[in-house]
Design a protein around this motif. Structure first.
Motif, PDB file in Angstrom:
ATOM      1  N   TYR A  47      83.645  57.513   1.695  1.00  0.00           N
ATOM      2  CA  TYR A  47      82.504  57.264   2.571  1.00  0.00           C
ATOM      3  C   TYR A  47      81.549  56.230   1.970  1.00  0.00           C
ATOM      4  CZ  TYR A  47      83.795  60.659   6.084  1.00  0.00           C
ATOM      5  OH  TYR A  47      84.440  61.322   7.090  1.00  0.00           O
ATOM      6  N   ASN A  48      81.387  56.235   0.662  1.00  0.00           N
ATOM      7  CA  ASN A  48      80.552  55.209   0.031  1.00  0.00           C
ATOM      8  C   ASN A  48      81.138  53.822   0.287  1.00  0.00           C
ATOM      9  OD1 ASN A  48      78.718  57.065  -0.927  1.00  0.00           O
ATOM     10  ND2 ASN A  48      79.611  57.163  -2.966  1.00  0.00           N
ATOM     11  N   TRP A  49      82.457  53.696   0.167  1.00  0.00           N
ATOM     12  CA  TRP A  49      83.135  52.415   0.433  1.00  0.00           C
ATOM     13  C   TRP A  49      82.897  52.004   1.888  1.00  0.00           C
ATOM     14  CZ3 TRP A  49      86.920  51.003   3.888  1.00  0.00           C
ATOM     15  CH2 TRP A  49      87.486  49.737   3.692  1.00  0.00           C
ATOM     16  N   ALA A  50      83.116  52.924   2.821  1.00  0.00           N
ATOM     17  CA  ALA A  50      82.957  52.614   4.250  1.00  0.00           C
ATOM     18  C   ALA A  50      81.507  52.293   4.585  1.00  0.00           C
ATOM     19  CB  ALA A  50      83.453  53.782   5.095  1.00  0.00           C
ATOM     20  N   ALA A  51      80.574  52.968   3.945  1.00  0.00           N
ATOM     21  CA  ALA A  51      79.156  52.781   4.250  1.00  0.00           C
ATOM     22  C   ALA A  51      78.702  51.344   4.007  1.00  0.00           C
ATOM     23  CB  ALA A  51      78.307  53.751   3.427  1.00  0.00           C
ATOM     24  N   GLU A  52      79.369  50.645   3.116  1.00  0.00           N
ATOM     25  CA  GLU A  52      79.029  49.250   2.835  1.00  0.00           C
ATOM     26  C   GLU A  52      79.466  48.308   3.956  1.00  0.00           C
ATOM     27  OE1 GLU A  52      80.765  48.268  -0.916  1.00  0.00           O
ATOM     28  OE2 GLU A  52      79.619  49.811  -1.981  1.00  0.00           O
ATOM     29  N   ARG A  53      80.230  48.811   4.926  1.00  0.00           N
ATOM     30  CA  ARG A  53      80.840  47.956   5.941  1.00  0.00           C
ATOM     31  C   ARG A  53      80.462  48.312   7.379  1.00  0.00           C
ATOM     32  NH1 ARG A  53      83.290  48.486   1.389  1.00  0.00           N
ATOM     33  NH2 ARG A  53      84.611  46.841   0.553  1.00  0.00           N
ATOM     34  N   VAL A  54      79.520  49.216   7.586  1.00  0.00           N
ATOM     35  CA  VAL A  54      79.266  49.730   8.939  1.00  0.00           C
ATOM     36  C   VAL A  54      78.026  49.183   9.626  1.00  0.00           C
ATOM     37  CG1 VAL A  54      80.510  51.884   8.495  1.00  0.00           C
ATOM     38  CG2 VAL A  54      78.026  51.783   8.127  1.00  0.00           C
ATOM     39  N   GLN A  55      77.236  48.406   8.954  1.00  0.00           N
ATOM     40  CA  GLN A  55      75.966  47.923   9.523  1.00  0.00           C
ATOM     41  C   GLN A  55      76.181  47.354  10.924  1.00  0.00           C
ATOM     42  OE1 GLN A  55      72.854  48.069   7.986  1.00  0.00           O
ATOM     43  NE2 GLN A  55      72.021  47.329   9.892  1.00  0.00           N
ATOM     44  N   GLY A  56      75.550  47.968  11.933  1.00  0.00           N
ATOM     45  CA  GLY A  56      75.602  47.495  13.306  1.00  0.00           C
ATOM     46  C   GLY A  56      76.919  47.707  14.026  1.00  0.00           C
ATOM     47  N   ARG A  57      77.810  48.463  13.458  1.00  0.00           N
ATOM     48  CA  ARG A  57      79.141  48.640  14.051  1.00  0.00           C
ATOM     49  C   ARG A  57      79.299  49.992  14.746  1.00  0.00           C
ATOM     50  NH1 ARG A  57      83.487  45.280  11.511  1.00  0.00           N
ATOM     51  NH2 ARG A  57      82.374  43.784  10.229  1.00  0.00           N
ATOM     52  N   VAL A  58      80.224  50.012  15.695  1.00  0.00           N
ATOM     53  CA  VAL A  58      80.667  51.247  16.335  1.00  0.00           C
ATOM     54  C   VAL A  58      81.814  51.764  15.470  1.00  0.00           C
ATOM     55  CG1 VAL A  58      81.746  52.230  18.390  1.00  0.00           C
ATOM     56  CG2 VAL A  58      79.986  50.447  18.619  1.00  0.00           C
ATOM     57  N   VAL A  59      81.697  53.004  14.988  1.00  0.00           N
ATOM     58  CA  VAL A  59      82.614  53.522  13.974  1.00  0.00           C
ATOM     59  C   VAL A  59      83.347  54.760  14.490  1.00  0.00           C
ATOM     60  CG1 VAL A  59      82.752  54.465  11.627  1.00  0.00           C
ATOM     61  CG2 VAL A  59      81.061  52.697  12.160  1.00  0.00           C
ATOM     62  N   VAL A  60      84.628  54.856  14.152  1.00  0.00           N
ATOM     63  CA  VAL A  60      85.409  56.064  14.386  1.00  0.00           C
ATOM     64  C   VAL A  60      85.599  56.750  13.039  1.00  0.00           C
ATOM     65  CG1 VAL A  60      87.659  56.993  15.061  1.00  0.00           C
ATOM     66  CG2 VAL A  60      86.604  55.169  16.410  1.00  0.00           C
ATOM     67  N   ASP A  61      85.232  58.012  12.972  1.00  0.00           N
ATOM     68  CA  ASP A  61      85.410  58.813  11.763  1.00  0.00           C
ATOM     69  C   ASP A  61      86.567  59.769  12.014  1.00  0.00           C
ATOM     70  OD1 ASP A  61      85.180  60.221   9.405  1.00  0.00           O
ATOM     71  OD2 ASP A  61      83.179  61.009   9.819  1.00  0.00           O
ATOM     72  N   ALA A  62      87.764  59.329  11.638  1.00  0.00           N
ATOM     73  CA  ALA A  62      88.981  60.129  11.842  1.00  0.00           C
ATOM     74  C   ALA A  62      89.066  61.188  10.755  1.00  0.00           C
ATOM     75  CB  ALA A  62      90.206  59.228  11.809  1.00  0.00           C
ATOM     76  N   ALA A  63      89.337  62.427  11.153  1.00  0.00           N
ATOM     77  CA  ALA A  63      89.341  63.582  10.255  1.00  0.00           C
ATOM     78  C   ALA A  63      87.929  63.783   9.703  1.00  0.00           C
ATOM     79  CB  ALA A  63      90.378  63.430   9.150  1.00  0.00           C
ATOM     80  N   CYS A  64      86.971  63.913  10.609  1.00  0.00           N
ATOM     81  CA  CYS A  64      85.548  63.941  10.270  1.00  0.00           C
ATOM     82  C   CYS A  64      85.071  65.225   9.612  1.00  0.00           C
ATOM     83  CB  CYS A  64      84.709  63.673  11.508  1.00  0.00           C
ATOM     84  SG  CYS A  64      84.835  64.966  12.775  1.00  0.00           S
ATOM     85  N   GLY A  65      85.879  66.278   9.697  1.00  0.00           N
ATOM     86  CA  GLY A  65      85.442  67.542   9.119  1.00  0.00           C
ATOM     87  C   GLY A  65      84.144  68.019   9.744  1.00  0.00           C
ATOM     88  N   THR A  66      83.216  68.458   8.914  1.00  0.00           N
ATOM     89  CA  THR A  66      81.960  69.014   9.411  1.00  0.00           C
ATOM     90  C   THR A  66      80.861  67.974   9.588  1.00  0.00           C
ATOM     91  OG1 THR A  66      81.280  69.594   7.172  1.00  0.00           O
ATOM     92  CG2 THR A  66      82.440  71.301   8.442  1.00  0.00           C
ATOM     93  N   GLY A  67      81.196  66.694   9.478  1.00  0.00           N
ATOM     94  CA  GLY A  67      80.253  65.648   9.835  1.00  0.00           C
ATOM     95  C   GLY A  67      79.479  64.988   8.720  1.00  0.00           C
ATOM     96  N   TYR A  68      79.746  65.338   7.469  1.00  0.00           N
ATOM     97  CA  TYR A  68      79.026  64.718   6.356  1.00  0.00           C
ATOM     98  C   TYR A  68      79.111  63.198   6.420  1.00  0.00           C
ATOM     99  CZ  TYR A  68      78.526  62.538   1.815  1.00  0.00           C
ATOM    100  OH  TYR A  68      78.176  61.671   0.815  1.00  0.00           O
ATOM    101  N   GLY A  69      80.307  62.685   6.627  1.00  0.00           N
ATOM    102  CA  GLY A  69      80.523  61.242   6.611  1.00  0.00           C
ATOM    103  C   GLY A  69      79.827  60.528   7.750  1.00  0.00           C
ATOM    104  N   ALA A  70      79.821  61.112   8.937  1.00  0.00           N
ATOM    105  CA  ALA A  70      79.150  60.494  10.080  1.00  0.00           C
ATOM    106  C   ALA A  70      77.670  60.315   9.789  1.00  0.00           C
ATOM    107  CB  ALA A  70      79.361  61.330  11.331  1.00  0.00           C
ATOM    108  N   LYS A  71      77.072  61.316   9.195  1.00  0.00           N
ATOM    109  CA  LYS A  71      75.659  61.222   8.825  1.00  0.00           C
ATOM    110  C   LYS A  71      75.462  60.088   7.825  1.00  0.00           C
ATOM    111  CE  LYS A  71      71.881  63.673   6.668  1.00  0.00           C
ATOM    112  NZ  LYS A  71      71.520  64.683   5.715  1.00  0.00           N
ATOM    113  N   ARG A  72      76.302  60.035   6.830  1.00  0.00           N
ATOM    114  CA  ARG A  72      76.203  58.988   5.799  1.00  0.00           C
ATOM    115  C   ARG A  72      76.347  57.600   6.428  1.00  0.00           C
ATOM    116  NH1 ARG A  72      75.302  56.048   1.957  1.00  0.00           N
ATOM    117  NH2 ARG A  72      76.646  55.674   0.177  1.00  0.00           N
ATOM    118  N   LEU A  73      77.281  57.446   7.353  1.00  0.00           N
ATOM    119  CA  LEU A  73      77.502  56.152   7.992  1.00  0.00           C
ATOM    120  C   LEU A  73      76.315  55.745   8.865  1.00  0.00           C
ATOM    121  CD1 LEU A  73      81.268  56.612   8.845  1.00  0.00           C
ATOM    122  CD2 LEU A  73      80.274  55.378   6.900  1.00  0.00           C
ATOM    123  N   MET A  74      75.719  56.702   9.555  1.00  0.00           N
ATOM    124  CA  MET A  74      74.533  56.400  10.353  1.00  0.00           C
ATOM    125  C   MET A  74      73.363  56.000   9.456  1.00  0.00           C
ATOM    126  SD  MET A  74      75.240  56.425  13.541  1.00  0.00           S
ATOM    127  CE  MET A  74      73.589  56.386  14.237  1.00  0.00           C
TER     128      MET A  74
END
Length: 86
Positions: free
Chosen positions: A15-42
């Motif tokens: 998620y740290n790696w992905a977070a560097e690449r999401v600015q202003g993008r529409v993102v799909v979080d595949a295998a999102c689990g309980t949502g930790y990563g979605a919050k981090r990406l937002m």
């Protein structure tokens, strides 16, 4: 849920790696689990996040914890996501 430290480290590192690449993008979080990563990406500037997981229990937990109107969580198989391939 308890995870071995090495599993948690790998999860956070991805998620740290992905977070560097999401600015202003529409993102799909595949295998999102309980949502930790979605919050981090937002927090890192994603325009929106659509999270998918096979576990209905994980998706329900993610929905209950979500505070972002631009984030959705659905039960879905990551090999057959209901989104455009781009």
């Amino acid at each position: 849920a308890w995870l071995p430290p090495w599993v948690r480290h790998q999860h956070v590192a991805r998620y740290n790696w992905a977070a560097e690449r999401v600015q202003g993008r529409v993102v799909v979080d595949a295998a999102c689990g309980t949502g930790y990563g979605a919050k981090r990406l937002m927090e890192q500037g994603a325009r929106s996040v659509s999270g998918f997981d096979l576990s209905s229990e994980a998706v329900e937990a993610a929905r209950q914890q979500n505070t972002w109107p631009e984030v959705t969580f659905e039960v879905g198989d990551v090999t057959k996501l209901p989104v455009a391939s781009a």
